[in-house]
Design a protein around this motif. Sequence first.
Motif, mmCIF file in Angstrom:
data_model
loop_
_atom_site.group_PDB
_atom_site.id
_atom_site.type_symbol
_atom_site.label_atom_id
_atom_site.label_comp_id
_atom_site.label_asym_id
_atom_site.label_seq_id
_atom_site.Cartn_x
_atom_site.Cartn_y
_atom_site.Cartn_z
ATOM 1 N N LYS A 19 0.828 -1.221 0.000
ATOM 2 C CA LYS A 19 0.000 0.000 0.000
ATOM 3 C C LYS A 19 0.856 1.263 0.000
ATOM 4 N N SER A 41 -2.058 4.982 3.121
ATOM 5 C CA SER A 41 -3.278 4.189 3.219
ATOM 6 C C SER A 41 -3.595 3.952 4.681
ATOM 7 N N ALA A 42 -4.876 3.878 4.985
ATOM 8 C CA ALA A 42 -5.287 3.530 6.345
ATOM 9 C C ALA A 42 -6.546 2.683 6.264
ATOM 10 N N PHE A 43 -6.916 2.126 7.389
ATOM 11 C CA PHE A 43 -8.113 1.274 7.470
ATOM 12 C C PHE A 43 -8.040 0.158 6.418
ATOM 13 N N ASP A 44 -6.873 -0.495 6.379
ATOM 14 C CA ASP A 44 -6.651 -1.639 5.500
ATOM 15 C C ASP A 44 -6.953 -1.312 4.046
ATOM 16 N N GLY A 45 -6.526 -0.154 3.622
ATOM 17 C CA GLY A 45 -6.709 0.253 2.233
ATOM 18 C C GLY A 45 -8.020 0.978 1.995
ATOM 19 N N LYS A 219 0.667 8.682 11.699
ATOM 20 C CA LYS A 219 -0.391 8.479 10.703
ATOM 21 C C LYS A 219 -1.803 8.697 11.244
ATOM 22 N N ARG A 223 -5.413 9.308 9.395
ATOM 23 C CA ARG A 223 -6.627 8.541 9.698
ATOM 24 C C ARG A 223 -7.766 9.473 10.129
HETATM 25 N N1 ASP Z 1 -1.461 -0.147 8.076
HETATM 26 C C1 ASP Z 1 -2.840 -0.485 7.831
HETATM 27 C C2 ASP Z 1 -3.313 0.162 6.535
HETATM 28 O O1 ASP Z 1 -2.589 0.879 5.921
HETATM 29 C C3 ASP Z 1 -3.725 -0.139 8.990
HETATM 30 C C4 ASP Z 1 -3.832 1.321 9.308
HETATM 31 O O2 ASP Z 1 -2.835 2.006 9.279
HETATM 32 O O3 ASP Z 1 -4.943 1.782 9.640
HETATM 33 O O4 ASP Z 1 -4.421 -0.062 6.128
#
Ligand code: ASP
Length: 245
Positions: A19, A41-45, A219, A223
């Motif tokens: 990601k 990316s966050a929340f698993d993409g 991060k 988010r």
């Molecule tokens: N590292 C994971 C992602 O990029 C979880 C997160 O950061 O929220 O989805």
Amino acid sequence: MSSSTTESVSRGSELYRGKAKTVYHCDDSSRLVLHFRNDTSAFDGGKVDQLNRKGEVNNRINAFVMEKLAAAGVPTHFDRLLSAEESLVKRLDMLPVECVVRNIAAGSLCKRLGVEEGLELETPLFEFFLKNDELHDPMINDHHIRLFGWGTQEQIDEMQRQTLAVNDVLKPMFADIGILLVDYKLEFGMYEGKLLLGDEFTPDGCRLWDAETRKKLDKDRFRRDMGGVVEAYEEVARRLGVPLD
Ligand code: ASP
Ligand code: TMP
């Protein structure tokens, strides 16, 4: 690609696109090239964006931290910086688990257990998660890891030992520059029969708070749509003394 120091290593075909990083083969089959992209990316993409300069800032922070860890006796895959956004690493056979250590309650710990964000934990809390975006990285324990063959008891013990050893190095290192190391996630892999720290250590995979103001420097800014994401990462780099172009 930017920069000039790739003379002895040329990036080959793509092995894996994650990601935020892409992994490439190179002439030496025992090594890989990591390219830190600006993708975030966050929340698993579930949430993605491009943040200018993030690739470079993360590549340089990661190099700095990995070298600190190696100097303190934590074996890592890091070999050397190749360019602004690229590093050379040993090619590991990765274990599909994520190792988290927490010093202060935040994130999924608060959601899962109803604990208040900011609670200082008396001792570092270790947790395993399965690396699987579709399943949203569920929490697992050593019984799951053994039963499903994701790792041996020896690898489990060694991952726990090394992840906690990282805390002994990084918590005081960040404390010295006025930053609380709230939590972090590490990934490991095997190289010539030995477990080495792989992947990265950057503000994408940890929580860092200013010790005085508790301002988030990681991060969670992305988010939670707080803005100033790369500026916060640059602040971390500046305080660590990591040179940026
Ligand atoms: N590292 C994971 C992602 O990029 C979880 C997160 O950061 O929220 O989805
Ligand atoms: P969590 O609070 O979401 O469980 O995350 C704990 C720490 O580990 C936090 O700094 C973010 C990091 N982390 C990742 O970077 N990627 C992951 O897939 C997971 C599960 C955690």
